[in-house]
Design a protein around this motif. Structure first.
Motif, PDB file in Angstrom:
ATOM      1  N   GLU A 160      38.119   4.963   9.306  1.00  0.00           N
ATOM      2  CA  GLU A 160      36.758   4.757  10.548  1.00  0.00           C
ATOM      3  C   GLU A 160      37.162   5.689  11.630  1.00  0.00           C
ATOM      4  O   GLU A 160      36.107   5.945  12.303  1.00  0.00           O
ATOM      5  CB  GLU A 160      36.348   3.322  10.989  1.00  0.00           C
ATOM      6  N   PRO A 193      37.438   9.060  13.647  1.00  0.00           N
ATOM      7  CA  PRO A 193      36.554  10.447  13.605  1.00  0.00           C
ATOM      8  C   PRO A 193      37.373  11.404  13.113  1.00  0.00           C
ATOM      9  O   PRO A 193      36.598  12.476  12.778  1.00  0.00           O
ATOM     10  CB  PRO A 193      35.841  10.497  14.757  1.00  0.00           C
ATOM     11  N   GLU A 198      33.519  13.761   7.305  1.00  0.00           N
ATOM     12  CA  GLU A 198      32.594  12.648   6.651  1.00  0.00           C
ATOM     13  C   GLU A 198      32.470  12.703   5.245  1.00  0.00           C
ATOM     14  O   GLU A 198      32.554  11.671   4.524  1.00  0.00           O
ATOM     15  CB  GLU A 198      31.411  12.449   7.709  1.00  0.00           C
ATOM     16  N   LYS A 235      35.821  11.768   3.471  1.00  0.00           N
ATOM     17  CA  LYS A 235      36.115  10.243   3.330  1.00  0.00           C
ATOM     18  C   LYS A 235      35.131   9.856   1.909  1.00  0.00           C
ATOM     19  O   LYS A 235      35.719   8.896   1.305  1.00  0.00           O
ATOM     20  CB  LYS A 235      35.542   9.540   4.478  1.00  0.00           C
TER      21      LYS A 235
END
Length: 238
Positions: free
Chosen positions: A157, A159, A183, A186
């Protein structure tokens, strides 16, 4: 010692006017290099130059002396016949790029059955599927698990992804992956080729993610060299 084994072509370099030095990842002994004398001039010999296109999957009979010198091949035949990998321009560009990545990533002369099976299945998947834009990204991420630096996602989670430490972090200390790139990164973790092809990603973000992955490899592998075919691959997807 005479060895019969499956093998995957990693590279083939011209030696003199008529010979090749080929590097294979063998199921029995890991990375091995072979001198193929006169293979480029021979039309009737058992060893055909067409067998040694990068990522070709073979069954070989070889003589392994294990003394750090170039080995020799006695017999070669295809273990898998590709239908599109070497004729489709996009797939062949991916194959060239990945073969260069494997040259600098695979160095060990010892058996690694799990890695061999991964590579074997991966290239068969690439040959038989049409939606391949994300394949090389997924391939490189999954490959890190066999090389010893798969990303630690216990703090996913956060950044930022710290490229040097291989983990997600809250603060900036080293080089990091961030923003839209991290993002998307991930989303690729803990996926396979079938699920990763469904990830929606723009060309720009995919290109940047690839550059970040190459930097990740560079930080974790000694003597890493940037693949010369990267620019060609970016043009194909650009």
């Amino acid at each position: 010692m005479i060895v019969t084994t499956k093998a995957i072509v990693i590279s083939a370099i011209k030696y003199g006017d008529t010979s090749l030095i080929v590097k294979l990842f063998t199921e029995s002994d890991g990375v091995k290099s072979y001198l193929l004398k006169g293979v480029l001039a021979s039309k009737k010999g058992k060893l055909k130059k067409g067998y040694f296109i990068p990522l070709t999957q073979l069954e070989i009979v070889a003589t392994h002396k294990g003394k750090g010198t170039l080995e020799s091949l006695r017999e070669v035949k295809l273990s898998t016949t590709f239908k599109t990998l070497q004729t489709d321009v996009v797939k062949s560009s991916i194959a060239l790029f990945l073969s260069e990545m494997l040259v600098v990533s695979l160095q060990e002369e010892e058996a690694n059955p799990a890695l061999f099976k991964y590579l074997e299945k991966a290239f068969i998947w690439l040959d038989s599927n049409g939606e391949i834009a994300n394949f090389h990204i997924s391939f490189l991420i999954q490959l890190t698990a066999f090389l010893g630096f798969y990303p630690d996602d216990s703090n996913i989670e956060a950044p930022y992804f710290d490229l040097a430490e291989g983990e997600f972090v809250l603060s900036l200390y080293n080089e990091v992956m961030e923003g839209a790139t991290v993002e998307v990164f991930k989303q690729f973790l803990n996926t396979n080729f079938d699920t990763s092809k469904q990830i929606k990603i723009s060309r720009n973000v995919r290109a940047h993610l690839l550059q970040q992955l190459i930097r990740y490899y560079q930080l974790h592998l000694s003597d890493f060299k940037k693949p010369k075919s990267l620019d060609i691959l970016q043009q194909v997807f650009g």
